[in-house]
Design an enzyme around this catalytic site. Structure first.
Site, PDB file in Angstrom:
ATOM      1  CG  PHE A 205     -73.676  23.372  19.644  1.00 13.29           C
ATOM      2  CD1 PHE A 205     -73.159  24.607  19.299  1.00 13.29           C
ATOM      3  CD2 PHE A 205     -73.914  23.128  20.995  1.00 13.29           C
ATOM      4  CE1 PHE A 205     -72.887  25.583  20.249  1.00 13.29           C
ATOM      5  CE2 PHE A 205     -73.644  24.086  21.955  1.00 13.29           C
ATOM      6  CZ  PHE A 205     -73.129  25.324  21.583  1.00 13.29           C
ATOM      7  CE  LYS A 233     -78.843  23.076  20.531  1.00 13.26           C
ATOM      8  NZ  LYS A 233     -79.009  21.789  21.215  1.00 13.26           N
ATOM      9  CB  CYS A 337     -64.463  22.633  25.225  1.00 14.16           C
ATOM     10  SG  CYS A 337     -63.254  21.927  24.108  1.00 14.16           S
TER      11      CYS A 337
END
Length: 554
Positions: A205, A233, A337
């Site tokens: 997402f 999402k 990330c």
């Protein structure tokens, strides 16, 4: 950028995602597809749509065999605007029959597509990058509406994906093999790279535009056909990109899109026609996909969780370092990330904390569409609760709350999933807030007595996506880059994500697989090497030889 610049209207209605007359924000009225005329908009927080203009949430379509189709799904998922809790659209959980039709379409398209000259495939990518540039505003607004990140950050999301499309335009060179003449008398050996067949991508997402563009452009330009599953999402950007790919000339069946959650993921892992699976997301999902798909003989690459550290040396430039820590720690509400979530201060953190706190207090938390905003909401109520619980667990474990972003209220967006910038100091490696990837706007501050101790802290962490050092010492920087156990290293760079001509090289628990994303490794992932040895010479008069062939006579 003025709000009128965001009012991007189109008459196309092929994929059915933004067919609603407009998406309404408390202080904005944004026009999307399906409008016959430009609607008025208001900067007033009380602006509202006329009853007759409001449609039920549009249903997201599937893309199968070159057609955007209404799904026959029995189960639907609401796509929620994280700033308002409004339902943006409804996403189908693709049926088994629809999934099989998508795979069949990709399989049928593969023979003709693999035989399409690489220069022709490249030209489609050249056109695609042109169309992405044309529609970048619409893509960015879609990302902000569904994912929540600021418009500025959404533009970065689109642009970093666009760079991979541009990289794919060089496939003829990237896919080159090798040739050695006369490996033995009159014998030549050469290698070529060929496409695998049907490949699949499973998207997260947090980067609704960038990650799909990491996946299918490189895959299809290498000659494969593709099944893409966007995040449930925020599928809007992927659907827009699929329409642009079709407009660019991608043949029917080369790119197909399915939707859903774990059941559809398992379909991808299990289908024998799918040869390779690319995934970005959590460790739990990633390791499941890696184990299940590789057990079926598929090639798999999984980018997963992270706990990215920065080591701050006492000689680091104070202002530049503080600015870097704040931007990399809190940008995108920490939902990257490669977010810099942990700062290890050599010599102590106390004299750095006030500067961090002052900068954090100045950041504006609001809906991503609002002017001047620095942080938008996190993706869901569940994500917000998890972040707040991890902050509280840190406090209960003895961490000191330098700045608390919980409980923040944003005018006009009281239902939004907002968490403000949060700083925890005195964090140790046995705390839950350190061991878990928080994935929110939380910066953890740790201390080390020396560079060696700081490197040891980083290396003992299970993750290995990225790590940075801030210093003015070349000696310290050289030691750090050599000894640190992370796949991507920054020296006075807070988020060392490489451009696409290199590869995204996460390591340790942050990556599963042998070949990383994009760059040379990405091309290798989507191709199979074949080595040919050929002999063209007069062999008349030679008898049968039973000896194992070698390059020379003994």
């Amino acid at each position: 950028m003025s709000i009128r610049a965001l009012l991007y209207c189109s008459s196309k209605q092929r994929y059915g995602l933004f067919n609603a007359k407009f998406v309404h924000w408390p202080s904005r009225t944004l026009c999307f597809q399906g409008m016959s005329k430009t609607l008025p908009f208001s900067s007033s927080s009380t602006a509202s749509a006329n009853t007759e203009d409001v449609q039920t949430p549009p249903k997201v379509k599937v893309l199968i065999g070159g057609k955007f189709l209404d799904s026959q799904a029995q189960e639907w998922i609401d796509v929620i605007n994280p700033a308002t809790q409004d339902v943006v659209s409804r996403l189908p959980v693709t049926t088994r029959e629809e999934f099989q039709s998508a795979v069949d379409a990709a399989k049928q398209a593969f023979p003709a597509w693999r035989n399409t000259p690489v220069t022709s495939r490249q030209r489609i990518m050249f056109k695609l990058q042109e169309l992405i540039r044309r529609d970048r505003e619409k893509l960015a607004v879609s990302v902000t509406t569904e994912q929540g990140k600021t418009l500025g950050d959404a533009h970065g999301d689109v642009f970093r994906g666009l760079e991979v499309v541009e990289h794919s335009c060089n496939m003829a060179s990237l896919q080159m093999g090798e040739f050695v003449e006369n490996v033995s008398s009159g014998i030549d050996t050469y290698s070529i790279r060929q496409p695998l067949g049907v490949c699949a991508g499973i998207c997260p997402f947090n980067f609704p535009a960038m990650i799909p563009l990491w996946m299918f452009p490189l895959g299809v330009t290498a000659g494969n056909t593709y099944i893409l599953k966007p995040s449930e999402k925020d599928p809007g950007a992927a659907m827009l990109l699929a329409e642009l790919a079709m407009e660019a000339g991608l043949p029917a069946g080369v790119l197909n899109i399915v939707h859903g959650t774990h059941e559809v993921v398992n379909y991808i892992c299990d289908d024998p026609n799918i040869k390779a699976v690319s995934f970005v997301g959590s460790n739990t999902a990633g390791m499941h996909i890696y184990a299940r798909a590789s057990a079926k003989g598929k090639r798999v690459q999984c980018n997963m969780g992270a706990k990215n550290h920065a080591i701050i040396m006492p000689d680091a430039d104070i202002d530049a370092t503080l600015n870097a820590l704040v931007s990399a720690g809190f940008g995108a509400a920490g939902q990257r990330c490669m977010a810099l979530s942990t700062a290890v201060f050599v010599g102590g953190s106390k004299h750095w904390e006030e500067g961090l706190k002052e900068r954090a207090k100045q950041l504006k938390v609001n809906a991503g569409i609002e002017p001047g905003v620095d942080l938008g909401p996190v993706i869901s109520k569940q994500a917000k609760n998890r972040i707040c619980n991890l902050i509280e667990s840190g406090v209960k474990s003895g961490a000191r709350l330098v700045h608390d972003g919980r409980g923040i209220e944003v005018p006009n967006y009281k239902e939004g999933n907002f968490v403000g910038p949060t700083i925890l100091s005195g964090v140790t490696n046995d705390m839950e807030c350190y061991k878990e990837e928080i994935f929110g706007p939380v910066l953890l501050c740790m201390e080390a007595g020396s560079l060696e101790e700081a490197i040891d802290i980083v290396n003992k962490n299970q993750y290995g996506n990225g790590a940075s050092i801030f210093t003015t010492s070349g000696v310290a920087a050289r030691k750090f880059q050599h000894e640190i156990e992370a796949g991507q290293v920054g020296i006075n760079i807070p988020i060392p994500v490489p451009l696409p001509f290199f590869s995204f090289t996460g390591s340790k628990a942050s990556f599963a697989g042998d070949l990383n994303f994009y760059g040379k490794a990405g091309v290798q992932f989507y191709t199979q090497i074949k080595t040919i040895t050929s002999q063209w010479k007069d062999l008349s008069g030679q008898g049968v030889s039973m000896a194992f062939p070698t390059s020379q006579k003994i």
